[in-house]
Design a protein around this motif. Structure first.
Motif, PDB file in Angstrom:
ATOM      1  N   SER A 299       6.430   7.373  -3.029  1.00  0.00           N
ATOM      2  CA  SER A 299       5.206   6.773  -3.562  1.00  0.00           C
ATOM      3  C   SER A 299       4.804   7.389  -4.900  1.00  0.00           C
ATOM      4  O   SER A 299       3.995   6.806  -5.623  1.00  0.00           O
ATOM      5  CB  SER A 299       4.064   6.924  -2.558  1.00  0.00           C
ATOM      6  OG  SER A 299       3.757   8.290  -2.381  1.00  0.00           O
TER       7      SER A 299
ATOM      8  N   ASP B  28       2.126   1.289  -4.670  1.00  0.00           N
ATOM      9  CA  ASP B  28       0.773   0.767  -4.833  1.00  0.00           C
ATOM     10  C   ASP B  28       0.821  -0.460  -5.749  1.00  0.00           C
ATOM     11  O   ASP B  28       1.475  -0.433  -6.806  1.00  0.00           O
ATOM     12  CB  ASP B  28      -0.123   1.843  -5.438  1.00  0.00           C
ATOM     13  CG  ASP B  28      -1.543   1.358  -5.601  1.00  0.00           C
ATOM     14  OD1 ASP B  28      -2.260   1.288  -4.594  1.00  0.00           O
ATOM     15  OD2 ASP B  28      -1.928   1.044  -6.742  1.00  0.00           O
TER      16      ASP B  28
ATOM     17  N   ASN C 255       0.849  -1.183   0.000  1.00  0.00           N
ATOM     18  CA  ASN C 255       0.000   0.000   0.000  1.00  0.00           C
ATOM     19  C   ASN C 255       0.885   1.233   0.000  1.00  0.00           C
ATOM     20  O   ASN C 255       1.778   1.363   0.838  1.00  0.00           O
ATOM     21  CB  ASN C 255      -0.913   0.008   1.225  1.00  0.00           C
ATOM     22  CG  ASN C 255      -1.923  -1.111   1.173  1.00  0.00           C
ATOM     23  OD1 ASN C 255      -2.561  -1.332   0.151  1.00  0.00           O
ATOM     24  ND2 ASN C 255      -2.069  -1.826   2.280  1.00  0.00           N
ATOM     25  N   ALA C 256       0.642   2.135  -0.918  1.00  0.00           N
ATOM     26  CA  ALA C 256       1.465   3.337  -1.006  1.00  0.00           C
ATOM     27  C   ALA C 256       1.006   4.362   0.016  1.00  0.00           C
ATOM     28  O   ALA C 256      -0.180   4.451   0.330  1.00  0.00           O
ATOM     29  CB  ALA C 256       1.374   3.916  -2.414  1.00  0.00           C
TER      30      ALA C 256
END
Length: 245
Positions: A9, A124, A2-3
């Motif tokens: 990111s 992500d 998960n970013a």
């Protein structure tokens, strides 16, 4: 994967992955513990200042590996060989060479873990798969298959918890772990096949053929700041190697 909302990111996942793989390659080729420590510490600084890491997050993620660090260092240092003895007792023989070797191997392990965490905590999953399609020319069939497979993991965990709860309500206990594994894995495997068939039928009904010539909801590109990160990271590592080695 998960970013977060950090600078890392926002980078292209493929370019970031290549950068970290190159640093890991340097780590594998280095035998100096000081250089290995500085390259690992560089990952910590990047995570704090560019990756949005907090000290509590860093400690929670890296403290479990402290035991592996001590174990690897102990095995490599105590049972190693060398000419300059530091400490000797019974069958334990620590030399300067074995201690340096142990520090290098254990710090290298920490470096691999930290650079891997730096990637997974700031990337992500969907963007990573899209990047593999657009930058690495991965076939959409494999890419969407990987994406669907990753999405199945939380579903399997949820179903496994439901099965355990159902068995607990019925007062079922299985002492043999191998039999318990078969009891849980067979229904999960069957459910996985049924869900994968449903997804495949749904995707084909919506026109998915697996060809590259199609439109995408998200398109990833490599821009200037991705190259800046790549060359800055490699330059910092090379400076450490040249001036500290």
């Amino acid at each position: 994967m998960n970013a977060n909302h950090s600078f890392l990111s926002s980078l292209n996942p493929t370019c970031k992955l290549i950068s970290h793989f190159l640093v890991m390659f340097f780590l594998m080729a280095i035998s100096n513990p000081k250089v290995t420590f500085l390259i690992w510490f560089l990952a910590i600084l990047i995570g704090i200042f560019l990756g949005g890491w907090r000290i509590s997050y860093l400690l929670n993620r890296l403290l479990p590996y402290l035991g592996f660090f001590i174990l690897i260092f102990w095995m490599m240092a105590v049972f190693g060989e060398g000419g300059e003895t530091i400490w000797k007792w019974a069958w334990f023989h620590i030399t300067k060479e074995s201690m340096n070797h142990g520090l290098t191997i254990s710090l290298r392990m920490l470096g691999f873990v930290t650079y891997g965490l730096l990637f997974t905590s700031t990337t992500d999953l969907t963007l990573f798969i899209m990047s593999l399609i657009h930058q690495c020319k991965l076939s959409p069939k494999w890419a969407y298959g990987l994406l669907a497979g990753f999405r199945f993991i939380p579903l399997f965990q949820s179903e496994l918890n439901q099965m355990k709860t159902a068995h607990k309500v019925r007062s079922y206990k299985e002492k043999n772990r191998w039999k318990a594994f078969l009891r849980y894995s067979l229904p999960l495997f069957t459910q996985g096949i049924r869900k994968s068939e449903r997804i495949a039928i749904a995707m084909e009904a919506r026109g998915f053929t697996g060809t590259r010539h199609r439109t995408y909801y998200q398109t990833t590109k490599i821009i200037t700041k991705d190259f800046v990160y790549l060359f800055s990271l490699l330059s910092a590592v090379l400076v450490i190697i040249i001036f500290v080695e």
